[in-house]
Design an enzyme around this catalytic site. Structure first.
Site, PDB file in Angstrom:
ATOM      1  CB  THR A  81     -11.455  19.895  -6.965  1.00  0.00           C
ATOM      2  OG1 THR A  81     -11.415  19.182  -5.640  1.00  0.00           O
ATOM      3  CG2 THR A  81     -10.267  20.516  -7.917  1.00  0.00           C
ATOM      4  CB  THR A  88     -16.147  15.227  -9.265  1.00  0.00           C
ATOM      5  OG1 THR A  88     -17.276  13.253  -9.058  1.00  0.00           O
ATOM      6  CG2 THR A  88     -17.167  16.224  -9.213  1.00  0.00           C
ATOM      7  N   GLY A  89     -14.005  12.689  -8.960  1.00  0.00           N
ATOM      8  CA  GLY A  89     -13.596  12.075  -8.669  1.00  0.00           C
ATOM      9  C   GLY A  89     -11.439  11.818  -9.024  1.00  0.00           C
ATOM     10  N   GLY A  92      -8.755  12.270 -10.679  1.00  0.00           N
ATOM     11  CA  GLY A  92      -8.692  13.551 -12.325  1.00  0.00           C
ATOM     12  C   GLY A  92      -7.472  12.907 -12.491  1.00  0.00           C
ATOM     13  CB  THR A 146     -14.142  17.913  -7.143  1.00  0.00           C
ATOM     14  OG1 THR A 146     -12.691  16.918  -7.327  1.00  0.00           O
ATOM     15  CG2 THR A 146     -14.131  18.716  -8.749  1.00  0.00           C
ATOM     16  CB  SER A 188     -14.091  17.699  -1.573  1.00  0.00           C
ATOM     17  OG  SER A 188     -15.199  18.204  -1.884  1.00  0.00           O
ATOM     18  NE  ARG A 213      -3.753  15.077  -8.275  1.00  0.00           N
ATOM     19  CZ  ARG A 213      -4.912  15.174  -8.800  1.00  0.00           C
ATOM     20  NH1 ARG A 213      -5.810  16.872  -8.104  1.00  0.00           N
ATOM     21  NH2 ARG A 213      -5.829  14.084  -9.140  1.00  0.00           N
ATOM     22  CB  VAL A 214      -1.801  20.433 -11.996  1.00  0.00           C
ATOM     23  CG1 VAL A 214      -3.183  21.038 -12.589  1.00  0.00           C
ATOM     24  CG2 VAL A 214      -1.439  21.440 -11.015  1.00  0.00           C
ATOM     25  N   GLY A 215      -4.734  18.985 -11.200  1.00  0.00           N
ATOM     26  CA  GLY A 215      -5.554  17.184 -11.149  1.00  0.00           C
ATOM     27  C   GLY A 215      -6.320  18.059 -12.355  1.00  0.00           C
ATOM     28  CG  ASP A 216     -10.361  16.026 -12.943  1.00  0.00           C
ATOM     29  OD1 ASP A 216     -10.181  15.899 -12.030  1.00  0.00           O
ATOM     30  OD2 ASP A 216     -10.978  15.561 -14.002  1.00  0.00           O
TER      31      ASP A 216
HETATM   32  N1  GLY Z   1     -11.425  15.641  -9.957  1.00  0.00           N
HETATM   33  C1  GLY Z   1     -10.477  16.070  -9.026  1.00  0.00           C
HETATM   34  C2  GLY Z   1      -9.312  15.583  -8.720  1.00  0.00           C
HETATM   35  O1  GLY Z   1      -8.641  14.486  -8.588  1.00  0.00           O
HETATM   36  O2  GLY Z   1      -8.537  17.081  -8.111  1.00  0.00           O
END
Ligand code: GLY
Length: 350
Positions: free
Chosen positions: A218, A251-252, A254, A200, A83, A228-231
């Site tokens: 992550t 985590t989780g 995003g 993450t 991850s 794609r960009v997460g949180d």
């Molecule tokens: N929390 C990590 C992601 O969604 O990329």
């Protein structure tokens, strides 16, 4: 799947008391006189080695940011954590793209990188963005060029195991393309656990000087659309630190944080007087409400279909974590013991 809101647990957790707690809490800042010299490191459940390392450094007098970055570097370097960093699961084209952010409480400054390829320690690059540029976030090719300018070496981050997981997914995805189903099913059960994987690592710490810092790093959602960009690299979403109040990370899924600025929200709840655990639960409660509006993100009964976790520390060294669905854990080193603990939760499955 059958799910059930655990009303009793909900109330017990303190979330059911949220309105009165918020009113009573007002906007009180923590009294500077309350600040102790208690050192704490908190992390996601994959962060037990990170909390150990970070506390070792804190005990030597390290700044919280140095400590947490050194902690998560262990996990970024670990090919068996799929991850994060090296060995992370790739996007739908089989390319590993990494996101990370750091935030330093004493200077209220932050740095981040997103969609960074070929560099296994994005948290170190994020730190350099903070320290060596007037920017906060660099993405894609620009982030890679910046990393190389600072001497980072390009590496292939896709391990054979991660490639096999990716290949099985690709082969199983559709019977309307030219890929036959996998010949071998040996990875099937393991693959199932990665199908909607968005693992993450977040790690936050309070150091001997009473300063807070955090990092989130992550490889993002497995099989994400390239770019794609997460949180995790978004300050306020996957990480937030206010050195007067506390630090929080996540985590989780995003996207849920991106739409709610939820790590910022957790810190703001702590500012109003909530404990770290209460603050995490109250943010989850808000997200659970909003999830009903997001197509495909909630079930027919309005319960969120995704996992999400928050981890928080306040200025006094109190810590807590909470998850959307019962069953998650977090790592914490409280200065005496390094351990995994159960996260508080908003909902539990029947
Ligand atoms: N929390 C990590 C992601 O969604 O990329």
């Amino acid at each position: 799947m059958s799910v059930k809101l655990s009303r009793r647990d909900f109330i017990k957790s303190g979330v059911g008391l949220s309105a009165s707690a918020m009113l009573a809490g007002g906007t009180n800042f923590l009294d500077a006189g309350q600040v102790g010299r208690r050192m704490v490191v908190i992390s996601s459940s994959n962060g037990l080695k990170a909390t150990e390392k970070a506390m070792e450094l804190l005990n030597q007098g390290s700044d919280a940011l140095d400590a947490v970055i050194a902690g998560v570097n262990i996990v970024e370097d670990d090919p068996n954590d799929h991850s994060v960093g090296y060995g992370g699961l790739p996007n739908e084209e089989g390319v590993v793209e990494l996101d990370a952010s750091v935030m330093h409480g004493p200077t209220h400054n932050a740095g981040a990188v997103a969609s960074l390829r070929k560099i296994k320690n994005p948290s170190k690059v994020a730190r350099l963005v903070m320290e060596r540029t007037a920017h906060v976030l660099l993405v894609g090719k620009g982030a890679l060029k910046f990393a190389k300018a600072h001497g980072f070496k390009e590496e292939n981050l896709l391990t054979d195991k991660a490639r096999e997981i990716w290949l099985r997914r690709k082969e199983q995805l559709s019977d309307s393309d030219f890929w036959y189903p996998p010949k071998s099913e040996t990875l099937s059960s393991e693959l199932c656990s990665y199908v909607s994987s968005y693992g993450t690592i977040n790690c936050c710490a309070l150091d001997v000087n009473g300063n807070l810092s955090g990092v989130t790093t992550t490889s993002g959602y497995f099989y994400k659309i390239p770019g794609r960009v997460g949180d995790s690299p978004i300050i306020g979403a996957g990480l937030y630190v206010d050195n007067d109040i506390g630090a929080a990370g996540s985590t989780g899924l995003g996207e849920a944080n991106l739409l709610t600025c939820a790590s910022f929200m957790v810190v703001e709840f702590m500012r109003r007087g909530n404990s770290p655990e209460e603050a995490c639960l109250k943010a989850l409660e808000r997200i659970g409400q909003k999830a009903k509006l997001w197509p495909g993100r909630s079930d027919e009964n309005g319960f969120p279909r995704f996992g999400l976790n928050f981890y928080a520390i306040n200025k006094k060294g109190e810590y807590g974590a909470a998850c959307m669905w019962k069953g998650a854990h977090f790592a914490v080193h409280d200065g005496k013991e390094n351990k995994l603990m159960d996260s508080a939760y908003l909902f539990k499955r029947k």
